[in-house]
Design a protein around this motif. Structure first.
Motif, PDB file in Angstrom:
ATOM      1  N   LYS A 142      -0.277   7.993   0.282  1.00  0.00           N
ATOM      2  CA  LYS A 142      -1.565   8.416  -0.257  1.00  0.00           C
ATOM      3  C   LYS A 142      -2.646   8.156   0.783  1.00  0.00           C
ATOM      4  N   THR A 172       0.843  -1.188   0.000  1.00  0.00           N
ATOM      5  CA  THR A 172       0.000   0.000   0.000  1.00  0.00           C
ATOM      6  C   THR A 172       0.880   1.241   0.000  1.00  0.00           C
ATOM      7  N   ASP A 173       0.561   2.185  -0.839  1.00  0.00           N
ATOM      8  CA  ASP A 173       1.274   3.459  -0.853  1.00  0.00           C
ATOM      9  C   ASP A 173       0.710   4.302   0.293  1.00  0.00           C
ATOM     10  N   THR A 174       1.335   4.166   1.459  1.00  0.00           N
ATOM     11  CA  THR A 174       0.804   4.824   2.657  1.00  0.00           C
ATOM     12  C   THR A 174       1.001   6.337   2.628  1.00  0.00           C
ATOM     13  N   SER A 217      -5.718   8.311   0.408  1.00  0.00           N
ATOM     14  CA  SER A 217      -6.824   7.532  -0.172  1.00  0.00           C
ATOM     15  C   SER A 217      -6.573   6.036  -0.049  1.00  0.00           C
ATOM     16  N   GLU A 218      -5.309   5.620  -0.155  1.00  0.00           N
ATOM     17  CA  GLU A 218      -4.970   4.194  -0.011  1.00  0.00           C
ATOM     18  C   GLU A 218      -5.221   3.741   1.430  1.00  0.00           C
ATOM     19  N   CYS A 219      -4.802   4.552   2.380  1.00  0.00           N
ATOM     20  CA  CYS A 219      -5.025   4.220   3.795  1.00  0.00           C
ATOM     21  C   CYS A 219      -6.522   4.186   4.101  1.00  0.00           C
ATOM     22  N   CYS A 243       0.193   3.899   8.466  1.00  0.00           N
ATOM     23  CA  CYS A 243      -0.592   5.060   8.017  1.00  0.00           C
ATOM     24  C   CYS A 243      -0.722   6.039   9.185  1.00  0.00           C
TER      25      CYS A 243
END
Length: 137
Positions: A56, A52-54, A58-60, A131
């Motif tokens: 971002k 996960t691109d933490t 929105s990803e979290c 996150c």
């Protein structure tokens, strides 16, 4: 994390392959298997967080929504089984037959609430570490 993986996780969290039923509630090995299947999301949280691109938000947010859906489903399923067992115990008591095994099952399922709180806390700890800027509602 790509959107396809996230959608798959969300589907599993909401409805997944294992469905709770009265039959499952009355069979402890099946009940355990269903919960084990439902907890796979939590068991793989570190792997999911690594993809996960933490950075971002929105990803979290999307991953948190998946976790919340999984928690709600498991809570609902545990409560469902407690209600099923409670009804069966009452039926046995009204008929004047022993309900020791059902009472033992009830206590075991009730104990799963404590296990669930531990699983949730462990997953949330990992989530918060990865996150840190996402505020959990």
């Amino acid at each position: 994390m790509n959107r396809e993986v996230l959608n798959e996780l969300a589907e599993q969290a909401h409805e997944g392959p294992a469905q709770m039923s009265e039959r499952v509630c009355l069979n402890m090995s099946q009940f355990k298997a269903v919960l084990r299947q439902q907890r796979k999301i939590d068991d793989n949280i570190i792997l999911r967080m690594n993809t996960t691109d933490t950075a971002k938000m929105s990803e979290c947010k999307a991953l948190f929504a998946v976790l919340q859906a999984a928690y709600q489903r498991r809570d609902r399923d545990i409560e469902f089984c407690l209600n099923v067992l409670d009804q069966k115990i009452k039926q046995k008591q009204e008929a004047g037959t022993p309900s020791f095994s059902l009472q033992t099952q009830y206590e075991w399922v009730d104990g799963e609430r404590k296990v669930e709180s531990i699983v949730k806390q462990r997953s949330l700890d990992v989530f918060k570490a990865r996150c840190p800027f996402f505020e959990i509602p």
